[in-house]
Design a protein around this motif. Structure first.
Motif, PDB file in Angstrom:
ATOM      1  N   ARG A 104      -4.577   2.603  -4.972  1.00 20.21           N
ATOM      2  CA  ARG A 104      -3.851   2.032  -6.110  1.00 20.21           C
ATOM      3  C   ARG A 104      -3.712   0.537  -5.927  1.00 20.21           C
ATOM      4  N   ARG A 148       3.074   1.717  -3.234  1.00 19.32           N
ATOM      5  CA  ARG A 148       2.237   2.090  -4.382  1.00 19.32           C
ATOM      6  C   ARG A 148       1.837   3.557  -4.290  1.00 19.32           C
ATOM      7  N   ASN A 149       1.575   4.018  -3.065  1.00 19.77           N
ATOM      8  CA  ASN A 149       1.223   5.421  -2.912  1.00 19.77           C
ATOM      9  C   ASN A 149       2.400   6.330  -3.261  1.00 19.77           C
ATOM     10  N   PRO A 177      -2.593  -3.453  -7.592  1.00 24.48           N
ATOM     11  CA  PRO A 177      -1.628  -4.075  -8.478  1.00 24.48           C
ATOM     12  C   PRO A 177      -2.345  -4.469  -9.748  1.00 24.48           C
ATOM     13  N   PHE A 190       0.818  -1.213   0.000  1.00 27.25           N
ATOM     14  CA  PHE A 190       0.000   0.000   0.000  1.00 27.25           C
ATOM     15  C   PHE A 190       0.859   1.273   0.000  1.00 27.25           C
ATOM     16  N   GLU A 202      -6.601   8.100  -3.407  1.00 25.38           N
ATOM     17  CA  GLU A 202      -6.705   7.166  -4.517  1.00 25.38           C
ATOM     18  C   GLU A 202      -6.179   5.809  -4.099  1.00 25.38           C
ATOM     19  N   GLN A 257      -3.226  -5.065 -12.564  1.00 18.81           N
ATOM     20  CA  GLN A 257      -3.086  -4.949 -13.998  1.00 18.81           C
ATOM     21  C   GLN A 257      -3.970  -6.035 -14.576  1.00 18.81           C
ATOM     22  N   ARG A 280       0.832   6.364   5.534  1.00 22.34           N
ATOM     23  CA  ARG A 280       1.527   5.622   4.477  1.00 22.34           C
ATOM     24  C   ARG A 280       1.244   6.224   3.103  1.00 22.34           C
ATOM     25  N   GLY A 281       1.009   7.524   3.093  1.00 27.77           N
ATOM     26  CA  GLY A 281       0.983   8.240   1.827  1.00 27.77           C
ATOM     27  C   GLY A 281      -0.342   8.172   1.077  1.00 27.77           C
ATOM     28  N   PHE A 282      -1.425   7.796   1.742  1.00 27.03           N
ATOM     29  CA  PHE A 282      -2.720   7.731   1.073  1.00 27.03           C
ATOM     30  C   PHE A 282      -3.171   9.134   0.672  1.00 27.03           C
ATOM     31  N   ASP A 283      -3.573   9.286  -0.578  1.00 25.31           N
ATOM     32  CA  ASP A 283      -3.975  10.620  -1.043  1.00 25.31           C
ATOM     33  C   ASP A 283      -5.365  10.586  -1.669  1.00 25.31           C
ATOM     34  N   GLU A 325       5.338  -1.269 -10.473  1.00 27.03           N
ATOM     35  CA  GLU A 325       4.899  -2.495  -9.809  1.00 27.03           C
ATOM     36  C   GLU A 325       6.040  -3.478  -9.561  1.00 27.03           C
TER      37      GLU A 325
END
Ligand SMILES: Nc1ncnc2c1ncn2[C@@H]1O[C@H](COP(=O)(O)OP(=O)(O)OP(=O)(O)O)[C@@H](O)[C@H]1O
Ligand SMILES: [Mg+2]
Lengths: 245, 270
Positions: free
Chosen positions: B227, A107-108, B229, A104, B225, B231, B220-223, A113
């Motif tokens: 995200r 990714r932020n 994996p 998490f 959105e 794909q 932990r940098g959540f903004d 990936e």
């Protein structure tokens, strides 16, 4: 070098319900130091730590991280620099699988990936939790949850680590692994804990808190021999010392 | 208290089937989402008095559950939990719509009863299809698939939060339930006052925890959105699945299979 610096000046915090949790806290922690924050229940350790990445911001006083004042304008930078482990791992884990949860943060950060996967695997290996990668976090034991939460923090490669009770609930092997891990970091580390033996093993400096104030700030040897101070702050010397005497 | 807990916990147990290795979990979420939407559209498009023509469509959830290794009893339980909503919607039909519609073994069945049964059937079909979509895909991947299909991120992020906080609520409820039971000394019944107090307390605790989770996410940098994996790779099997489903649903919509079958069987007779 100042990337690893963290400083508080006259920090005072009152919870919305009126509880005065911090009053006039000041300290300065330099590059690469490992500092313990100790004190009885309700002394204000968690509250203090929450200020170090701007999770809480107080009216009076200020916190500076890497020469940046903690404020709304700098939050993103601050939070990328300061890795924070919360006291309750359940607050931290929420994705569908352990792998995704540790991923998490990276990714932020916008990493590709392939690099995310590398970081996640490294972080999980560091805490000895590679085998948990595919499990849903809410099905883990308390100690496994904590190990995964720690992996989630170190996967972001922060330059300052702030940990609230990291050894709580860990079995002896996991605790030892954690201590070795923390010793191997060159980052600045700030650890709130009731595990005074961990303090002895890890930290070169101790902040003693009592009722929202810093009662003492010094070397572990000096602090743990001051029985009057310990008694006043609901503390005891580390177990390993008690056995020796 | 533990009833709430069980209900919410079931929601999350649904998600765990998505980790099983089988044909269905390996499909692209988009294929399953589109098939589910098409299915629901077909089911609701039938006339309000339809019952028999809907029956062939029940094959879809049955096959899905079998392919996805999801126990039908689990889906049935969840349907039961949600059934009061369908009952509420349909319950007045028999009272309002009394005109006799069908003649079953000499008994006149009022149109209202028929439409009521039709509502229940449609409810069971659509909801089980949706449940199976989540069970065989996983909530996070459903949201990722929705994103890819053009649903705005802000909406899918909200869905994920909803899911996460349902877990929080379940956890808090179970902890409080246990704490109460341990001190209730075997008395099972709660008086209303205690119950109201517990509920209020539960809400506060859940709110507080939700706040802490949000803080931890920000740390932990959540903004805003989420995200993943995810794909997503659209393969031939996905296309095949979707086309097959669509063809079957279209067939079930265009010809009344039970009636056609009846005609064929009866048609053989003079
Ligand atoms: N959300 C809150 N609202 C109101 N008061 C709070 C809240 N959280 C903590 N407090 C109060 O603030 C004081 C400091 O709490 P804090 O959690 O910082 O203690 P701590 O040193 O981390 O204790 P412990 O060792 O038990 O974790 C306590 O008196 C506590 O009751
Ligand atoms: Mg604390």
């Amino acid at each position: 070098m100042s990337r690893h610096l963290i400083e508080a000046r006259g920090l005072t915090y009152r919870y919305p319900d009126g509880t005065l949790a911090l009053s006039d806290i000041s300290f300065r922690i330099g590059h690469g130091e490992a500092v313990a924050v100790i004190g009885g229940n309700g002394a204000g350790k968690s509250t203090l730590l929450l200020h170090l990445n701007g999770s809480l911001q107080s009216g009076a006083g200020e916190v500076r991280v890497a020469d940046l004042p903690v404020g709304n304008a700098t939050l993103t930078q601050i939070r990328n620099a300061v890795g924070m482990l919360f006291q309750d791992p359940d607050d931290q884990l929420f994705m569908g699988s352990v792998f995704d949860d540790v991923a998490f943060g990276p990714r932020n950060l916008g990493l590709p990936e392939s690099e995310v996967a590398g970081r996640v695997n490294d972080a999980l290996a560091t805490v000895g939790a590679r085998h948990l990668a595919g499990r849903p976090p809410y099905r883990l034991s308390g100690g496994e949850k904590r190990a995964v939460a720690i992996a989630g923090v170190i996967a972001m490669a922060p330059s300052i680590l702030v940990l609230d009770e990291p050894s709580d609930g860990l079995d002896p092997a996991a605790r030892r692994r954690l201590i070795n891990l923390l010793r191997s970091f060159s980052h600045t580390r700030i650890v709130a804990t009731h595990d005074l033996d961990l303090v002895l093993d890890l930290c070169s400096r101790v902040l003693v808190m009592n009722r929202g104030r810093i009662e003492a700030d010094g070397k572990p040897q000096a602090i743990f021999t001051d029985t009057e101070l310990l008694a006043r702050c609901q503390l005891e010397p580390p177990l390993s010392w008690q056995r020796r005497s | 208290m533990s009833r709430i807990d069980d209900t919410l916990r079931e929601l999350r147990s649904l998600d765990s089937f998505a980790a099983l290795p089988n044909t269905l979990t390996r499909l692209d979420p988009r294929a399953k989402i589109l098939a589910t939407f098409f299915y629901i559209a077909v089911v609701v498009s039938f006339d309000r008095y339809t019952i028999l023509a809907l029956l062939p469509l029940a094959v879809y959830p049955v096959i899905l559950a079998a392919l996805g290794d999801v126990p039908p009893s689990l889906i049935a339980r969840k349907l039961l939990i949600a059934s009061p909503f369908a009952l509420m919607i349909g319950i007045f039909n028999p009272l309002l719509d009394r005109a006799p519609l069908v003649d079953l073994f000499g008994m006149d069945i009022a149109a209202g009863w028929v439409s009521f049964a039709s509502i229940l059937l449609r409810f069971a079909l659509t909801v089980s299809a949706a449940l199976l979509l989540v069970a065989t895909t996983g909530f996070h991947r459903v949201c990722a698939g929705l994103n890819q299909l053009g649903v705005p991120r802000i909406l899918t992020t909200q869905l994920l939060f909803l899911f996460r906080y349902a877990e929080v609520l379940a956890g808090e409820a179970s902890r409080m339930g246990t704490a109460r039971e341990l001190r209730a000394c075997g008395r099972r019944r709660l008086n209303l006052g205690v119950y109201a107090g517990l509920l209020g307390h539960l809400l506060l605790r859940a709110l507080e925890r939700a706040q802490r989770i949000h803080l931890a996410m920000l740390a932990r940098g959540f903004d805003g959105e989420m995200r993943g994996p995810h794909q997503l790779a659209w393969r031939r099997t996905d296309m095949f699945f979707l086309v097959l489903c669509a063809a079957c649903f279209a067939l079930a919509r265009s010809i009344d299979l039970p009636r056609a079958l009846g005609h064929i069987l009866l048609g053989a007779l003079p």
